[in-house]
Design an enzyme around this catalytic site. Structure first.
Site, PDB file in Angstrom:
ATOM      1  N   HIS A 126       6.535   6.472  -1.032  1.00 30.49           N
ATOM      2  CA  HIS A 126       5.340   5.798  -1.531  1.00 30.49           C
ATOM      3  C   HIS A 126       4.714   4.899  -0.471  1.00 30.49           C
ATOM      4  O   HIS A 126       5.259   4.699   0.615  1.00 30.49           O
ATOM      5  CB  HIS A 126       5.685   4.975  -2.781  1.00 30.49           C
ATOM      6  CG  HIS A 126       6.660   3.870  -2.540  1.00 30.49           C
ATOM      7  ND1 HIS A 126       6.287   2.627  -2.080  1.00 30.49           N
ATOM      8  CD2 HIS A 126       8.016   3.819  -2.689  1.00 30.49           C
ATOM      9  CE1 HIS A 126       7.352   1.855  -1.965  1.00 30.49           C
ATOM     10  NE2 HIS A 126       8.422   2.555  -2.321  1.00 30.49           N
ATOM     11  N   CYS A 132      13.922   3.709  -2.139  1.00 28.44           N
ATOM     12  CA  CYS A 132      12.850   4.646  -1.818  1.00 28.44           C
ATOM     13  C   CYS A 132      12.461   4.537  -0.342  1.00 28.44           C
ATOM     14  O   CYS A 132      12.845   3.605   0.343  1.00 28.44           O
ATOM     15  CB  CYS A 132      11.637   4.376  -2.702  1.00 28.44           C
ATOM     16  SG  CYS A 132      11.993   4.519  -4.473  1.00 28.44           S
TER      17      CYS A 132
END
Length: 204
Positions: free
Chosen positions: A154, A170
């Site tokens: 992201h 992440c």
């Protein structure tokens, strides 16, 4: 367990890709990403299928494979400590300016940080997408055979976190770079997150 792959960068081939706004669109405009953090097209040793994502947490790099043993190399931030999870996944979904809600594990680990997501609080149903959202401008959702892994690739508006181990598991890129990656990768694409400590792609 992933085997170490001979996925070797043999040097910068094309220099920076010249992405529009590569050093802009950050939370602190006075901060400029180091030039070595900018996306570059590089040569790789293995003949890997085009369109795959390979993340090396040891060097904070993400490769998007291209035809003819080439790849685009991006610099990323990765999960801190034992929050990083290696494995083989696939792109199960993609979202522009995604909404976000911390996982139950995150809320249990840091309850004070996520108190606004509790029932009756401001973000009970999640934080809407936008410049202040932790997922940034784009999110690529990683799935495995059980479904959503809750791992994401992201964006971020905190460029100083790039090249560090800081996230909740992440991989993050600055917004202009994740937009570029998002536009190039397809749903269903294979994603390999290599193990920490000498199990990722090595560089020459």
């Amino acid at each position: 367990m992933l085997n170490k792959r001979q996925f070797i960068s043999t040097g910068i081939a094309m220099g920076g890709l010249g992405l529009a706004g590569a050093n802009a669109q950050t939370a602190k405009p006075e901060y400029t990403l180091p030039e070595e953090f900018l996306p570059r097209e590089v040569r790789i040793r293995d003949k890997l299928p085009a369109g795959e994502i390979h993340v090396d947490p040891n060097r904070f790099v993400l490769y998007l494979t291209l035809p003819k043993r080439r790849a685009i190399r991006y610099t990323v931030g990765v999960g801190r400590g034992n929050l990083y999870h290696d494995g083989t996944f696939y792109v199960g979904a993609k979202r522009e300016w995604p909404s976000w809600k911390p996982t139950p594990a995150m809320m249990k680990r840091e309850p004070a940080a996520y108190k606004n997501f509790l029932p009756g609080r401001r973000y009970e149903k999640g934080m809407p997408g936008g410049p202040n959202n932790p997922l940034g401008a784009r999110a690529i959702y990683l799935y495995d055979k059980r479904g959503d892994s809750y791992l994401r690739i992201h964006g971020t508006n905190a460029p100083r976190t790039i090249g560090t181990a800081v996230s909740n598991g992440c991989a993050r890129l600055v917004n202009p770079h994740v937009i570029d990656l998002y536009d190039r990768v397809s749903e269903g694409a294979r994603v390999v997150l290599y193990k920490k400590a000498n199990a990722g792609p090595s560089h020459s």
